[in-house]
Design a protein around this motif. Structure first.
Motif, short mmCIF file in Angstrom:
data_model
loop_
_atom_site.label_atom_id
_atom_site.label_comp_id
_atom_site.label_asym_id
_atom_site.label_seq_id
_atom_site.Cartn_x
_atom_site.Cartn_y
_atom_site.Cartn_z
N MET A 255 -6.74 -6.06 -9.44
CA MET A 255 -6.08 -5.14 -8.63
C MET A 255 -5.29 -5.95 -7.53
SD MET A 255 -6.66 -3.80 -5.35
CE MET A 255 -8.00 -4.31 -4.79
N LEU A 256 -5.77 -7.00 -6.98
CA LEU A 256 -5.05 -7.67 -6.16
C LEU A 256 -3.79 -8.40 -6.63
CD1 LEU A 256 -7.62 -9.71 -3.83
CD2 LEU A 256 -6.62 -7.57 -3.25
N SER A 257 -4.04 -8.84 -7.80
CA SER A 257 -2.76 -9.42 -8.81
C SER A 257 -1.81 -8.40 -9.08
CB SER A 257 -3.26 -9.95 -10.10
OG SER A 257 -4.16 -11.13 -9.68
N ASN A 258 -2.27 -7.12 -9.20
CA ASN A 258 -1.25 -6.17 -9.44
C ASN A 258 -0.54 -5.77 -7.96
OD1 ASN A 258 -1.79 -5.59 -12.05
ND2 ASN A 258 -3.64 -4.53 -11.74
N SER A 259 -1.37 -5.67 -6.99
CA SER A 259 -0.72 -5.46 -5.54
C SER A 259 0.53 -6.44 -5.43
CB SER A 259 -1.86 -5.55 -4.69
OG SER A 259 -2.69 -4.38 -4.89
N LEU A 260 0.12 -7.76 -5.65
CA LEU A 260 0.99 -8.82 -5.49
C LEU A 260 2.25 -8.53 -6.23
CD1 LEU A 260 1.77 -11.51 -3.95
CD2 LEU A 260 0.58 -12.67 -5.90
N GLU A 261 2.15 -8.23 -7.41
CA GLU A 261 3.24 -7.94 -8.46
C GLU A 261 4.12 -6.85 -7.80
OE1 GLU A 261 4.58 -9.88 -10.86
OE2 GLU A 261 2.85 -11.32 -10.29
N GLU A 262 3.48 -5.88 -7.38
CA GLU A 262 3.96 -4.82 -6.89
C GLU A 262 4.77 -5.23 -5.68
OE1 GLU A 262 5.01 -0.59 -6.85
OE2 GLU A 262 4.31 -1.85 -8.53
N MET A 263 4.31 -5.61 -4.68
CA MET A 263 5.04 -6.00 -3.33
C MET A 263 6.14 -6.99 -3.89
SD MET A 263 2.75 -7.04 -0.35
CE MET A 263 1.34 -7.81 -1.04
N VAL B 275 7.48 -2.45 7.77
CA VAL B 275 6.48 -1.39 8.01
C VAL B 275 7.23 -0.07 7.49
CG1 VAL B 275 5.13 -2.70 9.67
CG2 VAL B 275 7.08 -1.05 10.32
N HIS B 276 8.28 0.05 7.10
CA HIS B 276 8.89 1.01 6.83
C HIS B 276 8.34 1.46 5.19
CE1 HIS B 276 11.86 -1.97 5.37
NE2 HIS B 276 11.99 -1.25 4.47
N HIS B 277 8.22 0.63 4.43
CA HIS B 277 7.68 0.87 2.96
C HIS B 277 6.27 1.29 3.13
CE1 HIS B 277 7.22 0.58 -1.15
NE2 HIS B 277 8.70 0.68 -1.16
N PRO B 278 6.10 2.43 2.38
CA PRO B 278 4.71 2.87 2.28
C PRO B 278 3.77 1.90 1.56
CG PRO B 278 6.07 3.89 0.89
CD PRO B 278 6.96 3.17 1.48
N LEU B 279 4.24 0.88 0.82
CA LEU B 279 3.29 0.30 -0.12
C LEU B 279 2.45 -0.61 0.76
CD1 LEU B 279 2.23 -1.05 -2.69
CD2 LEU B 279 4.09 -2.55 -2.64
N LEU B 280 3.17 -1.38 1.52
CA LEU B 280 2.67 -2.59 2.08
C LEU B 280 1.67 -2.31 3.23
CD1 LEU B 280 5.96 -4.55 3.12
CD2 LEU B 280 4.45 -4.83 1.35
N PRO B 281 1.34 -1.37 4.14
CA PRO B 281 0.08 -1.34 4.72
C PRO B 281 -1.13 -0.93 3.80
CG PRO B 281 1.85 -0.08 5.85
CD PRO B 281 2.25 -0.48 4.25
N PRO B 282 -0.99 -0.10 2.66
CA PRO B 282 -2.15 0.08 1.97
C PRO B 282 -2.58 -1.17 1.11
CG PRO B 282 -0.65 1.84 1.74
CD PRO B 282 0.19 0.85 2.53
#
Length: 269
Positions: free
Chosen positions: A134-142, A185-192
């Motif tokens: 899951m963290l890997s996917n988050s990183l790739e998404e970021m 912080v304007h993008h919704p992905l990063l905080p979650p």
DNA sequence: TAGGCCATCTGGTCCT
DNA sequence: AGGACCAGATGGCCTA
């Protein structure tokens, strides 16, 4: 590695050396089966057991253990001490393994506390694996989103997928520094994404109950990759998270759950 | 009470 | 040769 990890044993009933010795003596003095150390709580008569060490079973045991040469050179007490030494090493090794397992549990996104039952070893490993995915996917998404944001404003000067780091943008002229502490912080992905670990505590609990109750985590990983994959409802106020990872669970997650760990799904012990 | 989980003992194998 | 690693066997504890 040589640290005294026995202090951190997760098993309060871990026997002391004297208890181990007593249990071993107890075992080799006539009991055919193995004796769990938990049975060594009641101290036997040590002297009496030591006197009975020359039983036939003891002899058979030592004969199997050592070569002819060793049998000639070592006395029974020496063999006994050697066996205790081996047992102690193995015990320490397992304790070290448990310490590492506890360390893994500490960093896993599930609720810790006295009221929450500790994850089993198998559940810990499976949850850790899903967590890493899951963290890997988050990183790739970021990376992908950063590429979209900053790549569109320049003439092909930024390639996060190739460089692999967010901080690379700091070197670009006219681009505000992007770091883990100051990402947009304007993008919704990063905080979650940053708070994903904390927000996965509840799914972690579900992982525990799942494994405890019917081993759903082991036998039939869902398309959403188990407890973590199915728990991406971390976006606020009950709305689904807008990031693509939450929308479309990665296919390789579920496939790996069943393919790369066949023993976990088939081995019934 | 059955099943799951665990700790421990034990012997075999491999590595240094 | 000694130690690490592994897997099987065994029995205790706990929970549904």
């Amino acid at each position: 590695m040589d640290s005294d990890t026995s202090r951190f044993s997760s098993r309060p009933s871990s026997p002391e050396v004297d208890d181990i010795f007593l249990s071993t003596v107890k075992k080799t003095s006539g009991f055919s089966g193995t004796v769990s150390s938990t049975q060594s709580d009641s101290p036997p008569e040590l002297s009496a057991d030591l006197r009975s060490l020359s039983s036939n079973e003891e002899d058979a045991l030592t004969l199997k253990m050592l070569s002819k040469k060793d049998r000639k050179l070592l006395s029974e007490s020496e063999l006994q001490m050697m066996r205790l030494k081996i047992n102690s090493r193995e015990r320490k090794r397992m304790h070290d393994l448990n310490v590492a397992m506890d360390g893994l549990r500490e960093v896993m996104p599930y609720a810790h506390g006295p009221s929450v039952r500790k994850l089993s070893k198998i559940a810990t490993l499976l949850l850790a694996r899903n967590y890493i995915l899951m963290l890997s996917n988050s990183l790739e998404e970021m990376k992908r989103l950063v590429s979209e944001i900053y790549g569109s404003g320049h003439h092909g000067g930024f390639h996060p997928s190739a460089c692999g780091t967010l901080t690379h943008t700091a070197s670009l002229p006219g681009i505000p520094t992007v770091s883990h502490a100051s990402h947009p912080v304007h993008h919704p992905l990063l905080p979650p994404a940053v708070s994903t670990a904390a927000s996965l505590s509840a799914p972690g609990i579900s992982a525990v109950t799942s494994v405890r109750s019917h081993h759903g985590l082991l036998k039939a990983p869902s398309a959403s990759a188990g407890p973590l994959g199915s728990s991406f409802q971390h976006w606020g106020t009950g709305m689904p998270c807008p990031c693509s990872m939450c929308q479309v669970p990665p296919p390789h997650v579920s496939s790996m759950s069943t393919v790369s760990m066949p023993r976990l799904t088939t081995d019934s012990k």
